[in-house]
Design a protein around this motif. Structure first.
Motif, short mmCIF file in Angstrom:
data_model
loop_
_atom_site.label_atom_id
_atom_site.label_comp_id
_atom_site.label_asym_id
_atom_site.label_seq_id
_atom_site.Cartn_x
_atom_site.Cartn_y
_atom_site.Cartn_z
N LEU A 1 24.39 45.27 32.27
CA LEU A 1 23.44 45.14 33.20
C LEU A 1 23.96 44.78 34.58
O LEU A 1 23.27 44.78 35.39
N ILE B 1 14.12 46.78 33.02
CA ILE B 1 15.32 46.38 33.89
C ILE B 1 14.97 46.83 35.37
O ILE B 1 14.41 47.64 35.45
N LYS C 1 21.74 42.78 36.74
CA LYS C 1 20.25 43.17 36.94
C LYS C 1 19.31 42.24 36.48
O LYS C 1 19.54 41.55 35.33
N ASP D 1 15.76 46.86 39.35
CA ASP D 1 16.61 47.35 40.55
C ASP D 1 16.58 46.29 41.69
O ASP D 1 17.31 45.85 42.11
N ASP D 2 15.32 45.55 41.49
CA ASP D 2 14.92 44.71 42.69
C ASP D 2 13.70 43.91 42.05
O ASP D 2 12.76 44.22 41.66
N SER E 1 14.02 50.06 36.99
CA SER E 1 15.30 50.68 36.62
C SER E 1 15.03 51.72 35.52
O SER E 1 15.15 53.02 35.40
#
Lengths: 568, 568
Positions: free
Chosen positions: A62, A330, A65, A332-333, A340
Motif C-alpha cells: 500500500l 484503502i 496509504k 487516497d486521502d 481508492s
C-alpha cells in the motif's frame, strides 16, 4: 469451527500463509484514534493479524496509504434509494460502506411479511452485509389502508434469522406511552431475546424519553438539535446522526461531538435516493462532511464504523483488528475520505452492475380502471393542502375555487389549485379513493403520479386533466408501479418501480436517466418550484406529520387527528 | 414482562408513583463525562428516569451530592479473598461495587464442576450481582494432581445459566498456539453462543496476540507496561487494569489512559485478600488511585462502571440511565470517591454480616496421617527453591546442606534451609508427596502450612520439626483446610478455610483477627522477612512461573519444563 479457529491461529502466527497481506499500511486505529503503521494479514474473510507480516498467497503493497475499517450504515430504508437490494449493495460498497442495517418498513407496508421475506432473501448473497431490523409500526396509523397489518405474532418467526438484529424504529411512541398491548408485546419479544430496538421519537419530552428508553428502545435517529441529542446521550441512547436526501441533521449536530461524548454517536442516511448517493455518497459523505465541519477524521471514521458496530452489537466488525471481518477501505486521502479501493470479506469488491437478482412475486397494482376523477364540492370555499417546499409539514390553505355546473372542482393554474387523489392499491376488494385539492405544486398542466406514498404507499396522483389521470394510472399499472409525468395524452417520462411499486431492478445508470427524464418532464408541464414535487407528493399521505394530509380514506387533519371535509 | 414494561413506562411518566426518587442529585454521566443536575426515579430494581421528578413512594433529598453508577469488578477470583461469596458480597457492596464478574478457577481445581456449581448456587441470592466466567484451564498443567480435570464437555452444561457470561481466563496460551484440541473446543463452544472469552497472556508476542484474539479471546488483565497495553488496545482487546494484593499494575498504566483511548479499559483486582479489601477497597480503590495519579474522576468512574459493563456485554447496567439497574453510589466527595451510601437494585444495602449461607458439601482434606517427613538425600549438594521476596518467580539455589547418619536432610536456620512438602489432598487413593528444600523463608523454627497452593491447591507445608508437621497436618484436616503456624508442639494460630480449603464462612472481623494471629505467630517462629510467607508459599506450587517450583509429583524446573532431582 475448531478447524477454522486452528486455521486462524496458524495464519496469524505465520505457520501457514495468510491469503492476503497488505504491506505498509497506515492503519486507522478506531480504539485509540491513532495511526498505526504496519501490515494487515487476512485469511479468507477475516483479519488475523496486524503488525508485521512477511509472506502471503497475495501481497499488496500500500506504500503508506491509509486504511479505514469498512463503514457501517446504521439505519437505512433501501426502498428509499429506489433501487433493489442487489444494486444497492454494489453502490454502497463503492463508497466504502461494507455493512448496512436496514428496516424494510416501506415494503412491509405494501406486502407485509412477504415483503420482509423478499428483503431477507434478496440480501442473502449480496456482497454488502445487510442486517435487518423488523418493522415495528405497520401501518403507521389506522387512518389509511396499507397492504398489511403486522402484529407482534407476525414478526416473531423472523427473529431466528441470523441477520435479524432486533426490532425496527418504533415510531409510534404515543402508542407506547399509551401502553398499546401489541406494541409492548413486540418490544417484549425483542427484549426477551436480548435484542436491540431502534427508536424514532422526534420532539419527545424528557419524561417520554425516559419511558421510551426504560421500555427498551436503544437508539434514535431523529435529533435535529443539540438539546435533543444531549437528552438522548445522557440517557445512554445511541444517536444516529442522519444525513439523507430530505432530512439533514449533520451540520446542526456535529459541532457538539467531541472526544468525551462520542461513544454513542454514529451515522445513518435513513432515506437517501440513488441520485444523491451517486452524487454525494452514503456514510462516506457523513464522514467527509463531519471532517469538513472540523471533526478529527479519525473520530469521524470511528463514528462511521466502530460506534455503529457497537450500537448494533456486531462484535465481529467495525475495526481493523484480528478476529474481525476483513472489510477494508484503502484511502487516497484521509481528510476527504477519498476511496481508492474497497475490500469486503478480504476480496476486492465487484463494481459491475448485477444482472442476477431475485424477482419479487405476487405484486400487482390493484386499482380498477374505472376511477371517477371528479371532485364534487358543496361550496366553493375549501381547505386545500398547502404544500410547503422542502418540508414534510403542510398548511391548511383556505381558498375559493371554481366549480362547474355539475358542482365539480375545476383545477386552476392561476390559483395554483389542482386535483389530488390517493387511491388504495393493495387490495382488489378495496376501492378507496381519497380526494382533495392541492395548493402550491406549481405545475401548469398535466398529471404527476407515484406509487410511493408514505407509509402505506398507496397511489398518489395530482394534476389537471381527467384523461391524463387515466393515462397515468394505466401507465403505472402496466409497469407494476413507478413514478410518471403525463400531459396532453402523452407519457412524458416514467420510472418503473416494479418491485412493490417502490424499487426498480434497472441498472443504476438507467435509473438516473429516467430520473433526469422525469425532471425534464416537469419543465414541460411548467413546473416553477424550487423543490422536488415527487418527494413532496410522497409524503402528503403520511398522516402523522401536521397539518393537513390525505389518505385513501380522505382528507386528514393531523392536529385534530381526524378526517375533515374539503369544504370549509 | 409486558405488564412490567407498562409499569416502567407509567412510573417514568409519573402516571404512577416511582418507588423511590433521589432529588437534587449531581448525576455522573459516564456517556459524556459530564455532571447532570437533577432527580433519579427508581421503580423496583430499575432506573426509570432522570431529570425532573416530583413525587414518589419515598423521596430522598441528596442536597447536591454526587451519584455514581455502581462499580463493576471486571475480573476476580473470590477464593483469593479467603471469604465465602455471601460475605464477599457484603464487603464489596460497602465499597460501591454492585456487580462482580468472577472466575471460580481455584475451587474448580479442587472440586471440579461441583466447585463451580457451589459458586453458582452460593451467589444466587447475594445482593451483589455476581456473574461467572467458566474456568478454562483446570488443571493448569499435567505436572500436578488437581482435584479435577475439566474438559470442554464438562463446561457446556453451565452456559445455559443466565449468570454465566462466557469462558474464563484462557491462561494456557501456549496450548492455544499449539492447537490443543480440547482447548479450542472450549473456545468454540463459547463463541458459537456469541459469548466472550477472557484472556490471560503475560509477555505474549504481537503475533501470538493476533492469534489469541483471532481465536476469540476478548479481554486481558495481564498488562504490566504501556507497550503491552497498547498492543492489546490496538487490536480491540479489552484491557482490565489490575490492582490486587500482589499484582499491582495501575501506577504503570494509568498515565497512558486518555479521553481518546479509554473505551476498552476498565479495572479488576483479580486476586485480593480480604485484609487488603478492608484496608484499601476494591474497584473504588482503583478509581481513587487513578484520580490520585491525575485522571479525570469522571473518566475513572466511567472505566470502573460503564466500560466494564461493555466488556462483559451487560447492557442493563454501568450507568445512571433509564432502563438500567438502580445500582447507585452516593458520594460524599467525588475526588476521593468517598462512599456515603450504596443502593443496589434500588434498595439501601444491608451491611450486616450474613448468618445464612450455603455450606459446601463433599469436601475433605484427603491426606493420610502417615506421612514420612524425612527427605532422603544421595548427596549434600542440592538445588533448593530460592524464594524471591514479593515475587512469584523463584531461583534455583544451589547449596550444601547437612545430612544425618541415615542420609536425611537436616533443616538449618543458619543456612535458611527448610523442608518443603506438597501433599496431594484431593483423592484418597493418591498419596503423592512432593519433597523439596526451600531457601529464603527466613523462619527460625516451627512449621507453616496451607491448603492454598496454586493452581491445584494441594497442601503445602514448610519448616523444621517432624512432630510440628504432623500437628499442622492434623490441624488442617480437623478444620477441613486452612492456614496454620505450629511450633514446639503447639498450634500458634490457624485460619480455618473449610470451604474447599480456600475460603471461610467466618465473619470478616473474625477472619481479620485470625490473620492478625497468624502474623503474630510468624514473629514467634522468628520470621525476619519483608514479605508474606503465606502468599509466597501458595505460589511455590504453580509450575508455570520460573524457575524452580514444586508439585505433589516432585521438584519442577519450569524453564526445562520437567522434573528434576533435589541433588545436583
Amino acid at each position: 469451527m475448531t478447524k477454522n479457529i486452528s486455521e486462524l491461529i496458524n495464519a496469524a502466527t505465520e505457520k501457514t500463509l495468510p491469503d492476503l497481506v497488505f504491506k505498509n499500511a497506515k492503519i486507522i486505529d478506531v480504539f485509540s484514534l491513532e495511526i498505526m503503521e504496519g501490515d494487515i494479514a487476512v485469511l479468507d474473510d477475516m483479519i488475523v493479524g496486524i503488525g508485521e507480516y512477511h509472506n502471503a498467497k497475495k501481497i499488496i503493497d500500500l506504500n503508506g496509504k491509509f486504511v479505514s475499517p469498512g463503514l457501517i450504515e446504521a439505519h437505512v430504508h433501501i426502498e428509499s434509494s429506489l433501487i433493489i437490494p442487489e444494486n444497492f449493495s454494489t453502490v454502497l460498497l463503492k463508497h466504502g460502506v461494507t455493512t448496512a442495517v436496514i428496516d424494510p418498513h416501506e415494503i412491509a407496508n405494501v406486502m407485509g411479511t412477504e415483503g420482509i421475506q423478499y428483503m431477507i432473501d434478496s440480501t442473502e448473497n449480496t456482497e454488502l452485509d445487510i442486517f435487518i431490523m423488523l418493522p415495528s409500526c405497520v401501518p403507521s396509523t389506522q387512518y389509511e389502508s396499507s397492504g398489511a397489518v403486522l402484529k407482534a405474532a407476525d414478526l416473531t418467526g423472523f427473529y431466528s434469522h441470523p441477520r435479524v438484529l432486533g426490532l425496527g424504529e418504533l415510531m409510534n411512541y404515543p402508542g407506547l406511552l399509551g401502553l398499546d398491548t401489541d406494541l409492548l408485546q413486540k418490544i417484549y419479544d425483542a427484549k426477551s431475546l436480548n435484542l436491540a430496538v431502534d427508536g424514532h421519537a422526534p420532539s419527545i419530552s424528557a419524561q417520554g424519553l425516559n419511558a421510551y428508553i426504560s421500555a427498551g428502545i436503544t437508539t434514535d435517529h431523529e435529533c435535529e438539535t443539540y438539546e435533543e441529542m444531549k437528552l438522548r446521550l445522557q440517557r445512554g441512547m445511541y444517536v444516529f446522526i442522519r444525513e439523507g436526501t430530505a432530512a439533514r441533521n449533520l451540520e446542526a449536530l456535529i459541532k457538539y461531538v467531541n472526544y468525551k461524548n462520542n461513544d454513542l454517536i454514529c451515522f445513518c442516511t435513513d432515506d437517501k435516493e440513488i441520485i444523491d448517493i451517486e452524487k454525494e455518497g452514503s456514510i462516506d459523505y457523513c464522514v467527509r462532511k463531519a471532517v469538513n465541519y472540523g471533526l478529527d477524521p479519525l473520530l469521524a471514521i470511528k463514528m462511521g464504523s466502530y460506534n455503529a458496530a457497537k450500537a448494533h452489537r456486531l462484535h465481529d466488525r467495525g475495526a481493523i483488528a484480528p478476529g474481525r471481518k476483513a472489510d477494508l477501505v484503502i484511502l487516497d486521502d484521509l481528510e476527504n475520505f477519498t476511496v481508492s479501493s474497497v475490500y469486503k470479506d478480504g476480496k476486492l469488491i465487484d463494481e459491475n452492475p448485477k444482472t442476477d437478482f431475485l424477482k419479487i412475486k405476487n405484486h400487482k397494482i390493484c386499482v380498477s380502471d374505472d376511477i371517477n376523477w371528479e371532485i364534487k364540492l358543496k361550496s366553493d370555499e375549501i381547505r386545500a393542502i398547502g404544500l410547503v417546499p422542502n418540508n414534510l409539514f403542510t398548511n391548511e390553505h383556505i381558498m375559493k375555487v371554481d366549480i362547474d355546473k355539475s358542482g365539480n372542482f375545476i383545477p386552476d393554474s392561476e390559483k395554483d389549485a389542482v386535483k389530488l387523489f390517493v387511491i388504495e392499491r393493495h387490495n382488489p376488494d378495496n376501492n378507496n379513493v381519497g380526494r382533495g385539492i392541492l395548493h402550491g405544486l406549481k405545475i401548469k398542466k398535466g398529471v404527476i403520479a407515484t406509487t410511493i406514498g408514505h407509509d402505506s404507499h398507496n397511489l398518489i396522483m395530482t394534476g389537471y386533466n381527467n384523461e391524463d389521470f387515466s393515462l397515468a394510472l394505466k401507465t403505472l399499472k402496466e409497469f407494476d408501479g413507478g413514478i410518471t409525468v403525463v400531459s396532453d395524452g402523452r407519457v412524458l417520462a416514467v420510472l418503473p418501480l416494479e418491485t412493490a411499486g417502490l424499487m426498480t431492478s434497472k441498472p443504476v445508470n438507467e435509473v438516473l436517466k429516467n430520473l433526469e427524464e422525469l425532471n425534464k418532464a416537469l419543465i414541460e408541464i411548467g413546473f416553477s418550484g424550487n423543490f422536488s414535487p415527487f418527494l413532496s407528493l410522497s409524503f402528503l399521505s403520511l398522516p402523522v406529520i401536521p397539518k393537513l394530509k390525505i389518505t385513501d380514506m380522505g382528507l386528514f387533519d393531523v392536529e385534530k387527528f381526524g378526517f375533515v371535509d374539503i369544504e370549509v
